[in-house]
Motif scaffolding. Structure first.
Motif, PDB file in Angstrom:
ATOM      1  N   GLU A  93       0.791  -1.122   0.015  1.00 64.38           N
ATOM      2  CA  GLU A  93      -0.109  -0.071   0.066  1.00 64.38           C
ATOM      3  C   GLU A  93       0.926   1.224  -0.047  1.00 64.38           C
ATOM      4  O   GLU A  93       1.747   1.576   0.871  1.00 64.38           O
ATOM      5  CB  GLU A  93      -0.681  -0.085   1.211  1.00 64.38           C
ATOM      6  CG  GLU A  93      -2.047   1.081   1.319  1.00 64.38           C
ATOM      7  CD  GLU A  93      -2.753   1.281   2.764  1.00 64.38           C
ATOM      8  OE1 GLU A  93      -3.399   0.341   2.989  1.00 64.38           O
ATOM      9  OE2 GLU A  93      -2.029   2.087   3.488  1.00 64.38           O
ATOM     10  N   LYS A  94       0.822   2.003  -1.186  1.00 68.94           N
ATOM     11  CA  LYS A  94       1.741   3.291  -1.267  1.00 68.94           C
ATOM     12  C   LYS A  94       1.199   4.361  -0.746  1.00 68.94           C
ATOM     13  O   LYS A  94       0.272   4.678  -1.427  1.00 68.94           O
ATOM     14  CB  LYS A  94       2.161   3.453  -2.763  1.00 68.94           C
ATOM     15  CG  LYS A  94       3.274   2.811  -3.618  1.00 68.94           C
ATOM     16  CD  LYS A  94       4.629   2.882  -2.717  1.00 68.94           C
ATOM     17  CE  LYS A  94       5.617   3.891  -2.823  1.00 68.94           C
ATOM     18  NZ  LYS A  94       6.687   3.602  -1.906  1.00 68.94           N
ATOM     19  N   ASN A  95       1.545   4.727   0.370  1.00 73.94           N
ATOM     20  CA  ASN A  95       0.936   6.173   1.084  1.00 73.94           C
ATOM     21  C   ASN A  95       2.210   7.260   0.827  1.00 73.94           C
ATOM     22  O   ASN A  95       1.821   8.470   0.914  1.00 73.94           O
ATOM     23  CB  ASN A  95       0.866   5.913   2.479  1.00 73.94           C
ATOM     24  CG  ASN A  95      -0.312   4.820   2.542  1.00 73.94           C
ATOM     25  OD1 ASN A  95      -1.262   4.811   1.978  1.00 73.94           O
ATOM     26  ND2 ASN A  95       0.031   3.954   3.499  1.00 73.94           N
ATOM     27  N   ALA A  99      10.211   8.970  -5.440  1.00 76.43           N
ATOM     28  CA  ALA A  99      11.292   9.721  -5.796  1.00 76.43           C
ATOM     29  C   ALA A  99      11.092  11.053  -5.120  1.00 76.43           C
ATOM     30  O   ALA A  99      11.046  11.977  -5.670  1.00 76.43           O
ATOM     31  CB  ALA A  99      11.082   9.759  -7.271  1.00 76.43           C
ATOM     32  N   ALA A 100      11.059  10.977  -3.856  1.00 71.37           N
ATOM     33  CA  ALA A 100      10.586  12.152  -2.804  1.00 71.37           C
ATOM     34  C   ALA A 100      11.666  12.404  -2.051  1.00 71.37           C
ATOM     35  O   ALA A 100      11.581  13.277  -1.039  1.00 71.37           O
ATOM     36  CB  ALA A 100       9.253  11.902  -2.178  1.00 71.37           C
ATOM     37  N   GLY A 101      12.753  11.577  -1.560  1.00 73.66           N
ATOM     38  CA  GLY A 101      13.634  11.856  -0.596  1.00 73.66           C
ATOM     39  C   GLY A 101      13.492  11.412   0.755  1.00 73.66           C
ATOM     40  O   GLY A 101      14.203  11.751   1.631  1.00 73.66           O
ATOM     41  N   SER A 107      12.450   2.093   2.092  1.00 72.49           N
ATOM     42  CA  SER A 107      11.764   1.516   3.328  1.00 72.49           C
ATOM     43  C   SER A 107      10.821   0.265   2.947  1.00 72.49           C
ATOM     44  O   SER A 107      10.581  -0.675   3.723  1.00 72.49           O
ATOM     45  CB  SER A 107      10.813   2.808   3.777  1.00 72.49           C
ATOM     46  OG  SER A 107      10.692   2.490   5.266  1.00 72.49           O
ATOM     47  N   ASP A 108      10.458   0.384   1.723  1.00 72.51           N
ATOM     48  CA  ASP A 108       9.478  -0.927   1.235  1.00 72.51           C
ATOM     49  C   ASP A 108      10.401  -2.099   1.100  1.00 72.51           C
ATOM     50  O   ASP A 108       9.927  -3.129   1.715  1.00 72.51           O
ATOM     51  CB  ASP A 108       8.969  -0.651  -0.228  1.00 72.51           C
ATOM     52  CG  ASP A 108       7.763   0.323  -0.198  1.00 72.51           C
ATOM     53  OD1 ASP A 108       7.335   0.747   0.895  1.00 72.51           O
ATOM     54  OD2 ASP A 108       7.296   0.927  -1.374  1.00 72.51           O
ATOM     55  N   ALA A 109      11.698  -2.052   0.741  1.00 75.88           N
ATOM     56  CA  ALA A 109      12.532  -3.227   0.500  1.00 75.88           C
ATOM     57  C   ALA A 109      12.744  -3.469   1.987  1.00 75.88           C
ATOM     58  O   ALA A 109      12.744  -4.776   2.239  1.00 75.88           O
ATOM     59  CB  ALA A 109      13.788  -2.782  -0.023  1.00 75.88           C
ATOM     60  N   ALA A 174      15.234  13.220  -9.088  1.00 78.69           N
ATOM     61  CA  ALA A 174      15.882  11.790  -9.278  1.00 78.69           C
ATOM     62  C   ALA A 174      17.176  12.021  -8.685  1.00 78.69           C
ATOM     63  O   ALA A 174      18.090  12.952  -8.815  1.00 78.69           O
ATOM     64  CB  ALA A 174      16.110  11.526 -10.632  1.00 78.69           C
ATOM     65  N   THR A 175      17.289  11.199  -7.421  1.00 74.10           N
ATOM     66  CA  THR A 175      18.440  11.093  -6.654  1.00 74.10           C
ATOM     67  C   THR A 175      20.176  11.213  -7.453  1.00 74.10           C
ATOM     68  O   THR A 175      20.938  12.126  -7.204  1.00 74.10           O
ATOM     69  CB  THR A 175      18.769  10.090  -5.692  1.00 74.10           C
ATOM     70  OG1 THR A 175      17.182  10.138  -5.078  1.00 74.10           O
ATOM     71  CG2 THR A 175      19.816  10.197  -4.767  1.00 74.10           C
ATOM     72  N   PRO A 176      20.181  10.570  -8.530  1.00 72.82           N
ATOM     73  CA  PRO A 176      21.273  10.614  -9.445  1.00 72.82           C
ATOM     74  C   PRO A 176      21.970  11.881  -9.793  1.00 72.82           C
ATOM     75  O   PRO A 176      22.649  12.414  -9.843  1.00 72.82           O
ATOM     76  CB  PRO A 176      21.162   9.352 -10.454  1.00 72.82           C
ATOM     77  CG  PRO A 176      20.191   8.822  -9.852  1.00 72.82           C
ATOM     78  CD  PRO A 176      19.388   9.453  -9.030  1.00 72.82           C
TER      79      PRO A 176
HETATM   80  N1  LIG Z   1       8.430   0.311  -3.949  1.00 73.74           N
HETATM   81  C1  LIG Z   1       9.000   1.407  -4.647  1.00 73.74           C
HETATM   82  N2  LIG Z   1       8.137   2.603  -4.124  1.00 73.74           N
HETATM   83  C2  LIG Z   1       8.476   3.836  -4.972  1.00 73.74           C
HETATM   84  N3  LIG Z   1       9.417   4.018  -5.917  1.00 73.74           N
HETATM   85  C3  LIG Z   1       9.836   2.489  -6.299  1.00 73.74           C
HETATM   86  C4  LIG Z   1       9.618   1.504  -5.697  1.00 73.74           C
HETATM   87  N4  LIG Z   1      10.357   0.482  -6.382  1.00 73.74           N
HETATM   88  C5  LIG Z   1      10.993   0.970  -7.328  1.00 73.74           C
HETATM   89  N5  LIG Z   1      10.928   2.286  -7.349  1.00 73.74           N
HETATM   90  C6  LIG Z   1      11.272   3.326  -8.358  1.00 73.74           C
HETATM   91  O1  LIG Z   1      12.453   3.931  -7.618  1.00 73.74           O
HETATM   92  C7  LIG Z   1      12.557   5.312  -7.663  1.00 73.74           C
HETATM   93  C8  LIG Z   1      13.037   6.051  -6.441  1.00 73.74           C
HETATM   94  O2  LIG Z   1      11.731   5.859  -5.803  1.00 73.74           O
HETATM   95  P1  LIG Z   1      11.905   6.099  -4.014  1.00 73.74           P
HETATM   96  O3  LIG Z   1      10.392   6.539  -3.428  1.00 73.74           O
HETATM   97  O4  LIG Z   1      12.911   5.012  -3.274  1.00 73.74           O
HETATM   98  O5  LIG Z   1      12.814   7.240  -4.053  1.00 73.74           O
HETATM   99  P2  LIG Z   1      13.416   8.404  -2.809  1.00 73.74           P
HETATM  100  O6  LIG Z   1      12.287   8.535  -1.824  1.00 73.74           O
HETATM  101  O7  LIG Z   1      13.903   9.531  -3.586  1.00 73.74           O
HETATM  102  O8  LIG Z   1      14.458   7.626  -2.203  1.00 73.74           O
HETATM  103  P3  LIG Z   1      15.762   8.119  -1.235  1.00 73.74           P
HETATM  104  O9  LIG Z   1      15.134   8.913  -0.356  1.00 73.74           O
HETATM  105  O10 LIG Z   1      16.267   6.784  -0.909  1.00 73.74           O
HETATM  106  O11 LIG Z   1      16.508   8.638  -2.269  1.00 73.74           O
HETATM  107  C9  LIG Z   1      11.236   5.852  -8.281  1.00 73.74           C
HETATM  108  O12 LIG Z   1      11.222   6.742  -9.147  1.00 73.74           O
HETATM  109  C10 LIG Z   1      10.412   4.367  -8.747  1.00 73.74           C
HETATM  110  O13 LIG Z   1      10.606   4.213 -10.141  1.00 73.74           O
END
Ligand SMILES: Nc1ncnc2c1ncn2[C@@H]1O[C@H](COP(=O)(O)OP(=O)(O)OP(=O)(O)O)[C@@H](O)[C@H]1O
Ligand SMILES: C[C@](O)(CO)[C@H](O)COP(=O)(O)OP(=O)(O)OC[C@H]1O[C@@H](n2ccc(N)nc2=O)[C@H](O)[C@@H]1O
Length: 282
Positions: A93-95, A99-101, A107-109, A174-176
């Motif tokens: 369940e994605k709340n 790609a939001a930092g 955390s899902d992993a 995007a983090t990269p």
């Molecule tokens: N379970 C998932 N939930 C969200 N995104 C996922 C998931 N699995 C793979 N992704 C991919 O990973 C990318 C990064 O998402 P994620 O939400 O992990 O980034 P993040 O919050 O910026 O992470 P971090 O804070 O670790 O840099 C997304 O654009 C998406 O395509």
């Protein structure tokens, strides 16, 4: 893989990760960056449910499911494979916005690894950082100091009672891209010892002397992050405002729950397009 120990579904919480500080202290030859970060976790997050099943499968639902991959690139499935799981029906369940930092995928992993470990009685294999730099810290899911490329965790004194408002302006960063655009890679770390803070204002005052070294670069890539930060600065009771991770989610810290909730209500009304949550941190 050993047989399922539990015939029941196992639930696991995947809390939002908040980088209260994020100092970038260097760059390795392989392009990964050395970090020094005080990380906390919120009581808002994704939810995982794992059901015994002969085949491995993933279903993604929830208010933030749109755009999240459902194929093998989803970190939940990658984590299951890393665990060595041949089967298991994972419901996610994605709340949290992706790609939001705030470490949504990591955390899902971590939650999936925990769920498989609970279900099978087998320990989580070493090396989970291969799934993502934030996975080790998300396995801890409590306040901790994170160094190296995210793989070196050291304990910190428990945080005082602390609340926050999380705001994502619906900008994907995007983090990269942020690390690539970062001009100054070698910055000072946090002090050697992180003190114990009896109160939230004492912690807030100390945090003001620390940084998120990715903030300026993320603002360069997405200038509206500055609008979010300026807005957070105006909230009554906000002790500190900062970006988390590589953005674009920003947070403000509060010493009490009511002030955080009032701030979240106000922001939700003023900025209906933003993702806004009040949360406790620990
Ligand atoms: N379970 C998932 N939930 C969200 N995104 C996922 C998931 N699995 C793979 N992704 C991919 O990973 C990318 C990064 O998402 P994620 O939400 O992990 O980034 P993040 O919050 O910026 O992470 P971090 O804070 O670790 O840099 C997304 O654009 C998406 O395509
Ligand atoms: C910036 C943080 O959010 C801080 O908590 C994390 O370190 C990022 O963790 P993450 O999203 O799990 O990171 P990964 O999926 O492993 O890496 C994404 C990309 O971020 C960059 N990256 C990540 C971590 C790190 N220590 N140095 C980096 O340079 C690399 O370009 C990498 O390709």
């Amino acid at each position: 893989m050993p047989p399922f120990r539990s015939p029941m579904a196992i639930d696991a919480f995947a809390p939002a990760k908040i980088n209260l500080t994020l100092h970038v202290t260097g760059e390795r030859a392989d392009g990964y960056h050395l970090l020094d970060s005080l990380v906390a976790f919120a009581d808002v997050g994704d939810r995982i449910s794992l059901r015994p099943s002969a085949a491995l499968s993933l279903q993604v639902t929830g208010p933030e499911a749109a755009g999240v991959p459902v194929d093998d690139s989803n970190l939940a499935l990658k984590a299951a494979r890393f665990f060595g799981a041949g089967g298991g029906a994972i419901a996610l369940e994605k709340n949290l916005p992706a790609a939001a930092g705030i470490g949504g995928g990591s955390s899902d992993a971590a939650a999936v690894l925990r769920a498989f470990s609970d279900m099978t009685g087998r320990e989580i294999p070493a090396g989970a950082s291969a799934l993502g730099a934030d996975v080790p810290v998300c396995l801890r899911a409590g306040a901790v100091r994170m160094a190296g490329i995210g793989d070196l965790l050291s304990p910190v004194p428990p945080l005082p009672p602390l609340w926050c408002v999380l705001v994502n302006p619906r900008l994907v960063v995007a983090t990269p891209d942020v690390f690539r655009a970062l001009a100054q890679k070698a910055n000072p770390p946090m002090p050697e010892a992180i003190p114990a803070f009896a109160t939230a204002p004492a912690l807030g005052a100390w945090l003001k002397g620390q940084r998120n070294d990715l903030e300026h670069t993320a603002i360069r890539l997405q200038p509206r992050i500055a609008v979010v930060l300026n807005t957070l600065a105006t909230l009554p009771g906000a002790m500190l405002h900062r970006m988390s991770g590589s953005g674009a989610t920003c947070f403000a810290l509060f010493a009490d729950d009511a002030a955080a909730r009032a701030a979240a209500t106000r922001l939700s009304h003023e900025f209906p397009g933003w993702w806004v949550r009040a949360a406790a941190l620990s």
